[in-house]
Design a protein around this motif. Structure first.
Motif, mmCIF file in Angstrom:
data_model
loop_
_atom_site.group_PDB
_atom_site.id
_atom_site.type_symbol
_atom_site.label_atom_id
_atom_site.label_comp_id
_atom_site.label_asym_id
_atom_site.label_seq_id
_atom_site.Cartn_x
_atom_site.Cartn_y
_atom_site.Cartn_z
ATOM 1 N N SER A 106 0.870 -1.176 -0.099
ATOM 2 C CA SER A 106 0.043 -0.082 0.089
ATOM 3 C C SER A 106 0.890 1.287 -0.046
ATOM 4 O O SER A 106 0.269 2.377 -0.031
ATOM 5 C CB SER A 106 -0.935 0.044 1.375
ATOM 6 O OG SER A 106 -0.210 -0.161 2.335
ATOM 7 N N THR A 109 1.701 5.382 -3.889
ATOM 8 C CA THR A 109 0.361 6.216 -3.847
ATOM 9 C C THR A 109 -0.270 6.360 -5.368
ATOM 10 O O THR A 109 -1.271 6.656 -5.427
ATOM 11 C CB THR A 109 0.726 7.663 -3.656
ATOM 12 O OG1 THR A 109 1.991 8.420 -4.576
ATOM 13 C CG2 THR A 109 1.252 7.794 -2.092
ATOM 14 N N HIS A 110 0.427 6.041 -6.477
ATOM 15 C CA HIS A 110 0.384 6.147 -7.851
ATOM 16 C C HIS A 110 0.700 4.975 -8.555
ATOM 17 O O HIS A 110 1.891 4.604 -8.303
ATOM 18 C CB HIS A 110 0.563 7.355 -8.275
ATOM 19 C CG HIS A 110 -0.022 8.465 -7.896
ATOM 20 N ND1 HIS A 110 0.346 9.154 -6.553
ATOM 21 C CD2 HIS A 110 -0.770 9.323 -8.369
ATOM 22 C CE1 HIS A 110 -0.354 10.271 -6.498
ATOM 23 N NE2 HIS A 110 -1.177 10.366 -7.432
ATOM 24 N N GLY A 130 -0.921 14.519 -4.208
ATOM 25 C CA GLY A 130 -0.540 13.683 -3.110
ATOM 26 C C GLY A 130 0.609 12.682 -3.444
ATOM 27 O O GLY A 130 0.783 11.612 -3.025
ATOM 28 N N THR A 131 1.290 12.842 -4.739
ATOM 29 C CA THR A 131 2.370 11.853 -5.012
ATOM 30 C C THR A 131 3.559 11.752 -4.166
ATOM 31 O O THR A 131 4.283 12.705 -3.931
ATOM 32 C CB THR A 131 2.722 12.298 -6.414
ATOM 33 O OG1 THR A 131 1.831 12.448 -7.580
ATOM 34 C CG2 THR A 131 3.707 11.337 -7.028
ATOM 35 N N VAL A 132 3.646 10.421 -3.579
ATOM 36 C CA VAL A 132 4.791 10.047 -2.671
ATOM 37 C C VAL A 132 5.684 9.144 -3.515
ATOM 38 O O VAL A 132 6.893 9.221 -3.355
ATOM 39 C CB VAL A 132 4.254 9.508 -1.317
ATOM 40 C CG1 VAL A 132 5.332 9.240 -0.473
ATOM 41 C CG2 VAL A 132 3.317 10.669 -0.902
ATOM 42 N N LYS A 133 4.798 7.970 -3.795
ATOM 43 C CA LYS A 133 5.977 6.938 -4.436
ATOM 44 C C LYS A 133 4.942 6.429 -5.662
ATOM 45 O O LYS A 133 3.583 6.327 -5.640
ATOM 46 C CB LYS A 133 5.973 5.670 -3.145
ATOM 47 C CG LYS A 133 6.537 4.633 -3.836
ATOM 48 C CD LYS A 133 8.279 5.099 -4.129
ATOM 49 C CE LYS A 133 8.919 3.679 -4.283
ATOM 50 N NZ LYS A 133 10.391 4.245 -4.324
#
Length: 138
Positions: A106, A109-110, A130-133
């Motif tokens: 999980s 994020t994308h 909200g892009t983190v990974k």
């Protein structure tokens, strides 16, 4: 290498990026510059006799190191890249098991197809949506 924070380093890297690959590689190898703001901050912040640990990649070859400060404060530098092969036998079961104790399933994020990588990288760099990974699917 730092992603942001040094206009001169960014300019040098941008110019090298405009050159043909062979010429850029030779230029970076002989006169590469890096963005060292975080390293300089660590040198200022570490206590006398302390240790600075650098992980990741610092690729510049022409960067001035503040040797007087390092010697004066008796700073020890430790550095290296991740020696991932050493940890594979211990980590792989945690990543491939059904229980997912590290939460890697999980974490992304994308999830995007490979051809959407340039846009995904831009979104990550600009912290859009909200892009983190980003997980790239072939």
């Amino acid at each position: 290498m730092e992603a942001h924070g040094s206009p001169a380093g960014k300019l040098a890297q941008t110019v090298a990026g405009l050159l043909p690959d062979a010429a850029a590689a030779k230029l970076i190898e002989k006169s590469g510059v890096d963005r060292l703001g975080a390293l300089y901050l660590a040198i200022d912040a570490v206590r006398r006799g302390g240790t600075i640990s650098l992980s990741g990649v610092y690729g510049g070859t022409a960067d001035p190191m503040p040797m007087m400060d390092l010697f004066d404060k008796q700073i020890q530098l430790r550095m290296g890249q991740a020696n991932v092969k050493r940890w594979v036998p211990e980590i792989l079961p945690l990543l491939t098991g059904d229980t997912d104790p590290l939460g890697v399933d999980s974490f992304a994020t994308h999830r995007v197809p490979l051809d959407a990588a340039p846009e995904a990288y831009e979104n990550f760099q600009e912290k859009k949506d909200g892009t983190v990974k980003v997980l790239l699917r072939p």
